[in-house]
Design a protein around this motif. Structure first.
Motif, PDB file in Angstrom:
ATOM      1  N   THR A 250       0.877  -1.243  -0.131  1.00 40.74           N
ATOM      2  CA  THR A 250       0.015  -0.058  -0.132  1.00 40.74           C
ATOM      3  C   THR A 250       0.796   1.189   0.009  1.00 40.74           C
ATOM      4  O   THR A 250       2.030   0.997  -0.478  1.00 40.74           O
ATOM      5  N   ASP A 251       0.445   2.532   0.578  1.00 36.93           N
ATOM      6  CA  ASP A 251       1.482   3.577   0.707  1.00 36.93           C
ATOM      7  C   ASP A 251       0.929   4.215   2.033  1.00 36.93           C
ATOM      8  O   ASP A 251       0.085   3.602   2.610  1.00 36.93           O
ATOM      9  N   ALA A 252       1.558   5.115   2.177  1.00 37.85           N
ATOM     10  CA  ALA A 252       1.381   5.990   3.661  1.00 37.85           C
ATOM     11  C   ALA A 252       0.481   7.052   3.618  1.00 37.85           C
ATOM     12  O   ALA A 252       0.108   7.674   4.777  1.00 37.85           O
ATOM     13  N   GLU A 253      -0.443   7.093   2.542  1.00 33.47           N
ATOM     14  CA  GLU A 253      -1.532   8.228   2.616  1.00 33.47           C
ATOM     15  C   GLU A 253      -2.610   7.833   3.208  1.00 33.47           C
ATOM     16  O   GLU A 253      -3.068   6.957   3.047  1.00 33.47           O
ATOM     17  N   ARG A 254      -3.167   8.793   4.323  1.00 34.35           N
ATOM     18  CA  ARG A 254      -4.298   8.416   5.295  1.00 34.35           C
ATOM     19  C   ARG A 254      -5.455   8.095   4.471  1.00 34.35           C
ATOM     20  O   ARG A 254      -6.343   7.260   4.562  1.00 34.35           O
ATOM     21  N   ARG A 263      -1.911   5.748  -7.721  1.00 38.89           N
ATOM     22  CA  ARG A 263      -1.517   4.874  -6.509  1.00 38.89           C
ATOM     23  C   ARG A 263      -1.997   3.576  -6.890  1.00 38.89           C
ATOM     24  O   ARG A 263      -2.867   3.059  -6.469  1.00 38.89           O
ATOM     25  N   GLY A 292      -6.773   4.880   6.413  1.00 40.52           N
ATOM     26  CA  GLY A 292      -5.613   4.480   5.882  1.00 40.52           C
ATOM     27  C   GLY A 292      -5.662   2.986   5.442  1.00 40.52           C
ATOM     28  O   GLY A 292      -6.488   2.224   5.415  1.00 40.52           O
ATOM     29  N   ALA A 293      -4.478   2.658   5.225  1.00 37.12           N
ATOM     30  CA  ALA A 293      -3.980   1.376   4.743  1.00 37.12           C
ATOM     31  C   ALA A 293      -4.606   0.219   5.605  1.00 37.12           C
ATOM     32  O   ALA A 293      -5.171  -0.757   4.914  1.00 37.12           O
TER      33      ALA A 293
END
Ligand code: TRP
Length: 359
Positions: A250-254, A263, A292-293
């Motif tokens: 995944t990534d770190a964006e909430r 993405r 989030g993730a």
């Protein structure tokens, strides 16, 4: 012998346009069509198969089209030395498809190895293509490259011709496949054209039916594959599915959004959840919102496990009676053999290979 060189490679756009027209024709008159498609028995079917080709097979079957499903056991050894546990792989593949909704009363299942007449068709068909054409096949080239240092086997080079025999032996005129199989369909159409020129009209050219579902990636954001450890198998249990999704990239964006371009890994999980819930990806992303993730992964896990629960339950019931599964195969093979033998008979007649007076 004249050298066959008349093979204008159809573009993807042409095949896609034909595929779209085909949908309408099938809906109008399903009885005119016969579907042939197949899989190599190399591992468990996964969610990519379910939303891609399996959903298409079940839909066509329910629309009243006759469906033939090949278990391509001779294709297993195109690029490997050992076929592994074939009986286990074949039964598993049948169970996956029966659990997904293919009904043996309407769908004919068979293995290559059980239908000799199908395999014999490969010989005349091989005479209609050149080695240069076989060597140009982009899918075969990619498969040979993926095999690394392994030299290209004669079977890998010629398996697209074997696929033409699969399709034409049972008179298939609709072939639901992924984009990677289009060169093989084009070769089948070429074989039909040349056979007709040389021996007369016996076969009609089949069309590819491309799935409409967007392609799902694996949980690592790469191409989903049976042997890549990134696929949710239909037959997995809920804990295995949860564990695989916990490790998903995944990534770190909430805030969870559906942005396949920016993405891709997150968008792929969103798409997976949305397909399972029969929702729009945007709506699925909005429902996760700013969790989030971790929130995304738990929402996707729930959606996947819920969607697969009835299929997995049916599969467990069917697996409890392996004899019944083998009966399905035996009945399918009898039917496929009768049809392939009739086809081979017509081929030999057209080719002048009748040496005894017909009683
Ligand atoms: N090569 C196909 C695959 O890997 C399986 C297959 C074998 C097939 N014979 C076929 C598909 C004939 C369509 C028609 O997916």
């Amino acid at each position: 012998m004249t050298t066959p060189t008349d093979s204008p490679a159809d573009s993807f756009a042409t095949a896609a346009a034909r595929s779209a027209g085909l949908e309408a024709a099938i809906a109008a008159d399903p009885a005119r069509f016969r579907v042939l498609t197949g899989d190599r028995p190399t591992g468990p079917l996964h969610l990519g198969h379910l939303f891609g080709t399996l959903a298409n097979r079940v839909r066509l079957q329910r629309a009243g089209v006759e469906v033939f499903v090949l278990v391509a056991d001779y294709q297993v050894i195109t690029d490997r030395d050992a076929a592994g546990d074939l009986p286990g792989a074949v039964t598993g593949l049948l169970l996956d498809q029966l659990a997904a909704g293919l009904d043996p009363a309407a769908t004919t299942f068979f293995c290559h190895s059980a239908v000799p007449a199908l395999n014999q068709l490969v010989l005349p068909f091989l005479s209609l293509v050149t080695v240069a054409e076989l060597e140009r096949n982009p899918t075969v080239k990619a498969e040979a490259a993926a095999a690394g240092d392994r030299p290209l086997s004669g079977l890998l080079l010629t398996y697209p011709v074997h696929q033409a025999a699969d399709i034409l032996s049972c008179g298939g005129n609709v072939v639901p496949v992924g984009r990677d199989q289009l060169p093989h369909l084009e070769l089948t159409r070429t074989i039909v054209r040349r056979f007709t020129q040389r021996y007369g009209p016996l076969f009609s050219a089949p069309d590819a039916l491309l799935g409409s579902a967007p392609t799902l990636l694996g949980t690592d954001g790469q191409k989903m594959g049976k042997s890549r450890g990134n696929a949710i198998a239909l037959r997995d249990d809920e804990d295995t599915t949860a564990a695989l999704l916990r490790r998903a990239v995944t990534d770190a964006e909430r805030t969870i959004t559906y942005e396949p371009g920016r993405r891709p890994a997150v968008a792929n999980l969103v798409l997976l959840g949305a397909l399972c819930r029969g929702e729009d990806p945007q709506a699925f992303a909005d429902a996760v919102g700013s969790r989030g993730a971790a929130g995304l992964k738990s929402a996707v896990t729930e959606a996947v496990n819920e969607h697969l629960r009835p299929l997995r339950r049916r599969r467990a019931e069917l697996a409890a009676d392996p004899g019944a599964v083998l009966d399905v195969l035996r009945a399918g093979e009898e039917r496929a053999t009768a049809i392939a033998e009739a086809t081979l008979d017509r081929v030999r007649t057209a080719m002048g290979m009748r040496y005894r007076a017909v009683a």
